[in-house]
Design an enzyme around this catalytic site. Structure first.
Site, PDB file in Angstrom:
ATOM      1  N   HIS A 154      48.836  43.465  33.934  1.00  0.00           N
ATOM      2  CA  HIS A 154      47.508  43.643  33.353  1.00  0.00           C
ATOM      3  C   HIS A 154      47.420  44.878  32.447  1.00  0.00           C
ATOM      4  O   HIS A 154      46.478  45.002  31.674  1.00  0.00           O
ATOM      5  CB  HIS A 154      46.427  43.669  34.444  1.00  0.00           C
ATOM      6  CG  HIS A 154      46.341  44.925  35.236  1.00  0.00           C
ATOM      7  ND1 HIS A 154      46.854  45.041  36.511  1.00  0.00           N
ATOM      8  CD2 HIS A 154      45.781  46.124  34.968  1.00  0.00           C
ATOM      9  CE1 HIS A 154      46.602  46.250  36.978  1.00  0.00           C
ATOM     10  NE2 HIS A 154      45.947  46.926  36.062  1.00  0.00           N
ATOM     11  N   ASP A 184      51.573  40.226  38.912  1.00  0.00           N
ATOM     12  CA  ASP A 184      51.059  41.394  38.189  1.00  0.00           C
ATOM     13  C   ASP A 184      52.161  42.403  37.898  1.00  0.00           C
ATOM     14  O   ASP A 184      51.969  43.612  38.014  1.00  0.00           O
ATOM     15  CB  ASP A 184      49.916  42.055  38.961  1.00  0.00           C
ATOM     16  CG  ASP A 184      49.104  43.011  38.087  1.00  0.00           C
ATOM     17  OD1 ASP A 184      49.161  42.871  36.854  1.00  0.00           O
ATOM     18  OD2 ASP A 184      48.422  43.899  38.638  1.00  0.00           O
ATOM     19  N   GLY A 257      44.042  53.874  35.249  1.00  0.00           N
ATOM     20  CA  GLY A 257      45.168  54.469  34.540  1.00  0.00           C
ATOM     21  C   GLY A 257      46.387  54.634  35.420  1.00  0.00           C
ATOM     22  O   GLY A 257      47.502  54.787  34.929  1.00  0.00           O
ATOM     23  N   ASN A 258      46.213  54.604  36.747  1.00  0.00           N
ATOM     24  CA  ASN A 258      47.353  54.660  37.672  1.00  0.00           C
ATOM     25  C   ASN A 258      48.124  53.342  37.716  1.00  0.00           C
ATOM     26  O   ASN A 258      49.231  53.292  38.255  1.00  0.00           O
ATOM     27  CB  ASN A 258      46.891  54.997  39.090  1.00  0.00           C
ATOM     28  CG  ASN A 258      46.774  56.483  39.357  1.00  0.00           C
ATOM     29  OD1 ASN A 258      45.678  57.016  39.494  1.00  0.00           O
ATOM     30  ND2 ASN A 258      47.901  57.171  39.415  1.00  0.00           N
ATOM     31  N   SER A 259      47.544  52.277  37.191  1.00  0.00           N
ATOM     32  CA  SER A 259      48.203  50.972  37.225  1.00  0.00           C
ATOM     33  C   SER A 259      49.611  51.051  36.670  1.00  0.00           C
ATOM     34  O   SER A 259      49.834  51.554  35.568  1.00  0.00           O
ATOM     35  CB  SER A 259      47.417  49.959  36.401  1.00  0.00           C
ATOM     36  OG  SER A 259      46.348  49.446  37.127  1.00  0.00           O
ATOM     37  N   GLY A 315      51.031  20.626  33.510  1.00  0.00           N
ATOM     38  CA  GLY A 315      50.873  20.400  32.078  1.00  0.00           C
ATOM     39  C   GLY A 315      49.463  20.020  31.682  1.00  0.00           C
ATOM     40  O   GLY A 315      49.254  19.322  30.690  1.00  0.00           O
ATOM     41  N   VAL A 316      48.465  20.469  32.463  1.00  0.00           N
ATOM     42  CA  VAL A 316      47.071  20.170  32.140  1.00  0.00           C
ATOM     43  C   VAL A 316      46.242  21.450  32.188  1.00  0.00           C
ATOM     44  O   VAL A 316      46.568  22.396  32.898  1.00  0.00           O
ATOM     45  CB  VAL A 316      46.446  19.150  33.121  1.00  0.00           C
ATOM     46  CG1 VAL A 316      47.057  17.788  32.936  1.00  0.00           C
ATOM     47  CG2 VAL A 316      46.563  19.620  34.552  1.00  0.00           C
TER      48      VAL A 316
END
Length: 419
Positions: A154, A184, A257-259, A315-316
């Site tokens: 993210h 993530d 910001g620690n992500s 595939g939908v």
């Protein structure tokens, strides 16, 4: 925003927390053609990189580390990516890499391995359809001396340009090697050699109460910030953006910001990748990290092939219609899960699925919302065939769907020039 997460404190109680993204957004607009402020001199790299999983070797007394480590070597061309892992001694709760360090000693050891990340996303809008640029800031951890960096998906999702700033202030343009929204996690590569790489520890050997030290870039402008605490809980089941994740919980202060930053143990070994925190009035001391033993298999696949293999797709594109106003907007009579579009050449197209089909059952399971269908697909491997019951033109119809492997498109990232 993250979805509410819930977990059991005992059999009869359940407590929910709101989770917030921790990359820090600073939106601004730049009219097309307007001169941007001059940037610092950057080191840039070519865009093509192929890293192939070669194997692993045991290194005893690795120079500069003073303990037992295993080196996982990921080869590409004439050079390779080497990731150092600590060797866990049976019967202990930590690695054999030496005695515990003070917090200041851990910080001295690991700080050069933690980087600041800035991601820029170009959009359209403003006056006369001029371009706009939004930025997000996060953190990352160097896991190989050759400039391989792990962060959160993210932090860099949708980015047209990614910049990495090292502990010494040097900046590099980064290439996105691979990213995975389900876990993530993302891997970046910068054109650098001889960097200080973090030593990979073991999250499986952690115990509640063990020391936890977080290093990152809170608020997107305080790079190298250190907070410490303990491991508050193991295997917390948390729902993040619709994905169920089992995370480490810590009371070390975590902020936007620690992500993507590192969570380290008392020996300076990387035990987690910070990715979530709680929010709400009066809620403090609840941060979360992806356990490193969960992250490493994903990281290795991202390095070797750019994506996580072995995942199925139908595939939908589906749409949840759960109320009558939405049903009226889409022009359908019944509530349920509808096919919005069918990918050309996919298993869904070959099975005969059509736009407007309402999916009633999949693999014998009743489908009442998109997450139900998603769970069925995730429980099967590519190549498996499942039976679908759909409602079409007022009649139930049975179709056999053979699942494909999900291979995401890699993002185009600008590595030179000004946006």
């Amino acid at each position: 925003m993250f979805e509410n997460n819930g977990y059991n404190h005992n059999e009869n109680e359940r407590q929910n927390f709101d989770l917030n993204r921790m990359n820090y957004y600073q939106p601004y607009s730049t009219p097309s053609g307007e001169q941007r402020p001059p940037e610092r001199k950057k080191h840039r790299k070519g865009r093509n990189m192929a890293l192939v999983l070669a194997g692993c070797m045991v290194v005893s007394g690795a120079a500069g580390f003073g303990g037992g480590y295993a080196a996982l070597k990921l080869m590409g061309g004439d050079s390779g990516t080497v990731i150092y892992r600590s060797v866990v001694t049976e019967g202990t709760s930590s690695s054999s890499s030496g005695e515990e360090l003070s917090v200041s000693q851990v910080v001295e050891k690991v700080s050069p391995s933690v980087v600041e990340i800035t991601a820029e996303v170009v959009g359209s809008g403003g006056f006369f359809s001029s371009q706009t640029v939004s930025t997000s800031a996060g953190s990352g951890v160097i896991i190989s001396e050759d400039g391989t960096i792990v962060t959160n998906n993210h932090v860099i999702e949708g980015a047209n340009k990614v910049t990495v700033r090292l502990y010494d202030g040097t900046e590099y343009d980064a290439e996105i090697v691979g990213a995975d929204s389900k876990t993530d996690l993302a891997v970046l590569k910068i054109d650098a050699e001889g960097l200080t790489a973090a030593v990979i520890g073991s999250s499986d050997s952690l115990q509640v109460g063990d020391t936890a030290i977080a290093v990152g870039n809170p608020l997107g402008e305080l790079g190298g910030t250190v907070t410490n605490g303990i491991i508050s809980a193991l295997n917390r089941e948390v729902t993040v953006e619709g994905e169920n994740m089992s995370l480490l919980q810590t009371n070390a202060a975590i902020n936007p910001g620690n992500s993507g930053g590192g969570l380290f143990n008392s020996k300076g070994e990387l035990i987690g990748i910070v990715n979530a925190k709680t929010s709400g009035n009066g809620v403090e001391g609840l941060g979360f990290a992806i356990p490193i033993d969960t992250a490493m298999p994903v990281i290795e696949q991202l390095i070797s092939q750019g994506y996580v293999g072995g995942r199925s797709k139908a595939g939908v594109t589906l749409v949840d219609i759960q109320d009558f106003s939405t049903a009226m907007r889409y022009g359908v009579q019944y509530l349920g899960v509808y096919v919005y579009s069918v990918e050309e050449g996919s298993g869904a197209e070959k099975a005969g699925l059509q736009q407007g089909d309402c999916i009633l059952e999949a693999d014998g399971e009743q489908i009442s919302q998109v997450s139900d269908f998603k769970s069925v697909i995730e429980n099967h491997n590519p190549g498996d065939t499942i039976s679908l019951t759909v409602l079409r033109d007022g009649r139930a119809k049975t179709l056999d769907l053979t699942l494909d492997e999900s291979v995401p498109e890699q993002p185009e990232v600008q590595t030179t020039g000004v946006l």
